[in-house]
Design a protein around this motif. Structure first.
Motif, PDB file in Angstrom:
ATOM      1  N   SER A  42      -3.632  -2.355 -16.132  1.00 54.51           N
ATOM      2  CA  SER A  42      -2.097  -1.861 -16.397  1.00 54.51           C
ATOM      3  C   SER A  42      -1.900  -0.424 -16.759  1.00 54.51           C
ATOM      4  O   SER A  42      -0.823   0.234 -16.587  1.00 54.51           O
ATOM      5  CB  SER A  42      -1.645  -2.966 -17.179  1.00 54.51           C
ATOM      6  OG  SER A  42      -2.096  -2.791 -18.515  1.00 54.51           O
ATOM      7  N   HIS A  44      -2.496   3.611 -17.262  1.00 51.81           N
ATOM      8  CA  HIS A  44      -2.634   4.521 -16.133  1.00 51.81           C
ATOM      9  C   HIS A  44      -3.537   5.436 -16.505  1.00 51.81           C
ATOM     10  O   HIS A  44      -3.352   6.722 -17.284  1.00 51.81           O
ATOM     11  CB  HIS A  44      -1.261   5.453 -15.988  1.00 51.81           C
ATOM     12  CG  HIS A  44       0.107   4.380 -15.448  1.00 51.81           C
ATOM     13  ND1 HIS A  44       0.340   4.513 -14.202  1.00 51.81           N
ATOM     14  CD2 HIS A  44       0.664   3.605 -16.070  1.00 51.81           C
ATOM     15  CE1 HIS A  44       1.202   3.820 -13.900  1.00 51.81           C
ATOM     16  NE2 HIS A  44       1.292   3.064 -15.041  1.00 51.81           N
ATOM     17  N   TRP A  78      -1.093   5.845  -8.868  1.00 54.14           N
ATOM     18  CA  TRP A  78      -0.260   4.977  -9.826  1.00 54.14           C
ATOM     19  C   TRP A  78       1.440   5.398  -9.007  1.00 54.14           C
ATOM     20  O   TRP A  78       1.852   4.344  -9.205  1.00 54.14           O
ATOM     21  CB  TRP A  78      -0.313   5.277 -11.164  1.00 54.14           C
ATOM     22  CG  TRP A  78      -1.597   5.105 -11.624  1.00 54.14           C
ATOM     23  CD1 TRP A  78      -2.602   6.121 -12.259  1.00 54.14           C
ATOM     24  CD2 TRP A  78      -2.105   3.938 -11.904  1.00 54.14           C
ATOM     25  NE1 TRP A  78      -3.941   5.201 -12.463  1.00 54.14           N
ATOM     26  CE2 TRP A  78      -3.521   3.937 -12.425  1.00 54.14           C
ATOM     27  CE3 TRP A  78      -1.421   2.528 -11.641  1.00 54.14           C
ATOM     28  CZ2 TRP A  78      -4.201   2.948 -12.787  1.00 54.14           C
ATOM     29  CZ3 TRP A  78      -2.650   1.573 -12.085  1.00 54.14           C
ATOM     30  CH2 TRP A  78      -3.735   1.728 -12.368  1.00 54.14           C
ATOM     31  N   ASP A  79       1.325   6.398  -8.536  1.00 54.51           N
ATOM     32  CA  ASP A  79       2.696   6.567  -7.897  1.00 54.51           C
ATOM     33  C   ASP A  79       2.905   5.583  -6.530  1.00 54.51           C
ATOM     34  O   ASP A  79       3.881   5.017  -6.319  1.00 54.51           O
ATOM     35  CB  ASP A  79       2.973   8.038  -7.435  1.00 54.51           C
ATOM     36  CG  ASP A  79       3.216   9.134  -8.647  1.00 54.51           C
ATOM     37  OD1 ASP A  79       3.528   8.690  -9.674  1.00 54.51           O
ATOM     38  OD2 ASP A  79       2.930  10.271  -8.543  1.00 54.51           O
ATOM     39  N   LYS A  81       1.414   2.771  -6.139  1.00 52.81           N
ATOM     40  CA  LYS A  81       1.404   1.349  -6.663  1.00 52.81           C
ATOM     41  C   LYS A  81       2.945   0.904  -7.059  1.00 52.81           C
ATOM     42  O   LYS A  81       3.524   0.079  -6.810  1.00 52.81           O
ATOM     43  CB  LYS A  81       0.448   1.227  -7.789  1.00 52.81           C
ATOM     44  CG  LYS A  81       0.553  -0.254  -8.602  1.00 52.81           C
ATOM     45  CD  LYS A  81      -0.730  -0.557  -9.298  1.00 52.81           C
ATOM     46  CE  LYS A  81      -0.337  -1.905  -9.780  1.00 52.81           C
ATOM     47  NZ  LYS A  81      -1.650  -2.306 -10.994  1.00 52.81           N
ATOM     48  N   GLU A  82       3.437   2.195  -7.643  1.00 50.28           N
ATOM     49  CA  GLU A  82       4.781   1.766  -8.314  1.00 50.28           C
ATOM     50  C   GLU A  82       5.642   1.929  -7.101  1.00 50.28           C
ATOM     51  O   GLU A  82       6.743   1.244  -7.017  1.00 50.28           O
ATOM     52  CB  GLU A  82       5.380   2.954  -9.512  1.00 50.28           C
ATOM     53  CG  GLU A  82       4.621   2.924 -10.562  1.00 50.28           C
ATOM     54  CD  GLU A  82       4.913   3.936 -11.751  1.00 50.28           C
ATOM     55  OE1 GLU A  82       5.487   4.860 -11.257  1.00 50.28           O
ATOM     56  OE2 GLU A  82       4.155   3.690 -12.811  1.00 50.28           O
ATOM     57  N   LEU A  83       5.677   2.871  -6.068  1.00 54.57           N
ATOM     58  CA  LEU A  83       6.536   2.905  -5.039  1.00 54.57           C
ATOM     59  C   LEU A  83       6.321   1.674  -4.218  1.00 54.57           C
ATOM     60  O   LEU A  83       7.631   1.237  -3.971  1.00 54.57           O
ATOM     61  CB  LEU A  83       5.893   4.041  -4.037  1.00 54.57           C
ATOM     62  CG  LEU A  83       6.559   4.350  -2.876  1.00 54.57           C
ATOM     63  CD1 LEU A  83       8.115   4.773  -2.994  1.00 54.57           C
ATOM     64  CD2 LEU A  83       6.055   5.255  -2.010  1.00 54.57           C
ATOM     65  N   ALA A  85       5.649  -1.351  -5.331  1.00 51.40           N
ATOM     66  CA  ALA A  85       6.103  -2.343  -6.294  1.00 51.40           C
ATOM     67  C   ALA A  85       7.834  -2.482  -6.205  1.00 51.40           C
ATOM     68  O   ALA A  85       8.386  -3.675  -6.074  1.00 51.40           O
ATOM     69  CB  ALA A  85       5.714  -2.264  -7.714  1.00 51.40           C
ATOM     70  N   LYS A  86       8.422  -1.184  -6.071  1.00 49.63           N
ATOM     71  CA  LYS A  86       9.868  -1.150  -5.970  1.00 49.63           C
ATOM     72  C   LYS A  86      10.361  -1.759  -4.660  1.00 49.63           C
ATOM     73  O   LYS A  86      11.582  -2.209  -4.521  1.00 49.63           O
ATOM     74  CB  LYS A  86      10.381   0.271  -5.925  1.00 49.63           C
ATOM     75  CG  LYS A  86      10.341   1.030  -7.282  1.00 49.63           C
ATOM     76  CD  LYS A  86      10.749   2.348  -6.875  1.00 49.63           C
ATOM     77  CE  LYS A  86      10.609   3.140  -8.507  1.00 49.63           C
ATOM     78  NZ  LYS A  86      10.964   4.444  -8.558  1.00 49.63           N
ATOM     79  N   GLU A  90       3.028  -5.733  -3.406  1.00 41.67           N
ATOM     80  CA  GLU A  90       1.698  -5.361  -4.185  1.00 41.67           C
ATOM     81  C   GLU A  90       0.627  -4.782  -3.591  1.00 41.67           C
ATOM     82  O   GLU A  90      -0.009  -5.027  -2.775  1.00 41.67           O
ATOM     83  CB  GLU A  90       1.206  -6.826  -5.004  1.00 41.67           C
ATOM     84  CG  GLU A  90       0.122  -6.739  -5.951  1.00 41.67           C
ATOM     85  CD  GLU A  90      -0.281  -8.076  -6.462  1.00 41.67           C
ATOM     86  OE1 GLU A  90      -1.130  -8.036  -7.553  1.00 41.67           O
ATOM     87  OE2 GLU A  90       0.165  -8.961  -5.896  1.00 41.67           O
ATOM     88  N   GLU A 123      13.484   4.676   0.101  1.00 47.19           N
ATOM     89  CA  GLU A 123      12.703   5.271  -1.058  1.00 47.19           C
ATOM     90  C   GLU A 123      12.055   6.684  -0.867  1.00 47.19           C
ATOM     91  O   GLU A 123      11.954   7.675  -1.368  1.00 47.19           O
ATOM     92  CB  GLU A 123      11.699   4.327  -1.473  1.00 47.19           C
ATOM     93  CG  GLU A 123      11.229   4.926  -2.938  1.00 47.19           C
ATOM     94  CD  GLU A 123      11.785   4.735  -4.066  1.00 47.19           C
ATOM     95  OE1 GLU A 123      11.548   5.665  -4.949  1.00 47.19           O
ATOM     96  OE2 GLU A 123      12.860   4.207  -4.125  1.00 47.19           O
TER      97      GLU A 123
END
Length: 168
Positions: A42, A44, A78-79, A81-83, A85-86, A90, A123
């Motif tokens: 979890s 970064h 990480w960007d 993964k976050e993008l 997730a929004k 997953e 997005e």
């Protein structure tokens, strides 16, 4: 006026020119193991090698344009993964495809097919990026720019489906 190219437009993909040995951290299997470990973590953590991800949809790579010059839309792990997730997606090790690596830059490159994910388009529009057809990228490429031609070769490999899929 004729154009004299020394090689095919999709030849010279800088990510596919060398295949690392299986024990090398840049090899497909080793890089996938490292990627899966990082995705489960979890935190970064900025570790070596760096991972860059290129999203593609229906054979079209993510790209952005600035002053008429296009470039592929590489996103940090990480960007990405976050993008995703929004949008309710997953990112897992089974969803990525190994594109290649550059040991000199300490980077491993991946692709993720998001063809079934409609929530990403708004997005990405906010990031001034979109999924661009290969023919459009070819027209917008400065054929005298070696880096741009390398990026075009990467896009060509994405579009024609000749990705190195290492999923088992």
């Amino acid at each position: 006026m004729s154009i004299n190219l020394h090689s095919h437009a999709f030849a010279g993909n800088p990510l596919r020119s060398k295949t690392p040995k299986s024990g090398d951290p840049f090899s497909p299997s080793q890089a996938l193991g490292t990627l899966k470990t990082r995705l489960l973590d979890s935190g970064h953590v900025a570790a070596s090698p760096d991972f860059k991800v290129l999203l593609f949809r229906k054979g079209r790579p993510l790209a952005s344009s600035s002053e008429g010059i296009w470039k592929l839309g590489w996103i940090g792990l990480w960007d990405c993964k976050e993008l995703l997730a929004k949008s309710g997606v997953e990112m897992v090790g089974d969803s990525v495809v190994y594109l290649g690596s550059t040991a000199e830059e300490d980077v491993v490159y991946w692709a993720v097919d998001v063809s079934g994910e409609n929530g990403l388009v708004p997005e990405l529009g906010g990031r001034r990026s979109s999924f661009v057809e290969l023919r459009t990228l070819m027209v917008a490429t400065d054929w005298a720019d070696e880096d741009a031609m390398g990026q075009l070769a990467i896009a060509g490999h994405l579009s024609n489906g000749s990705l190195h899929d290492i999923r088992e």
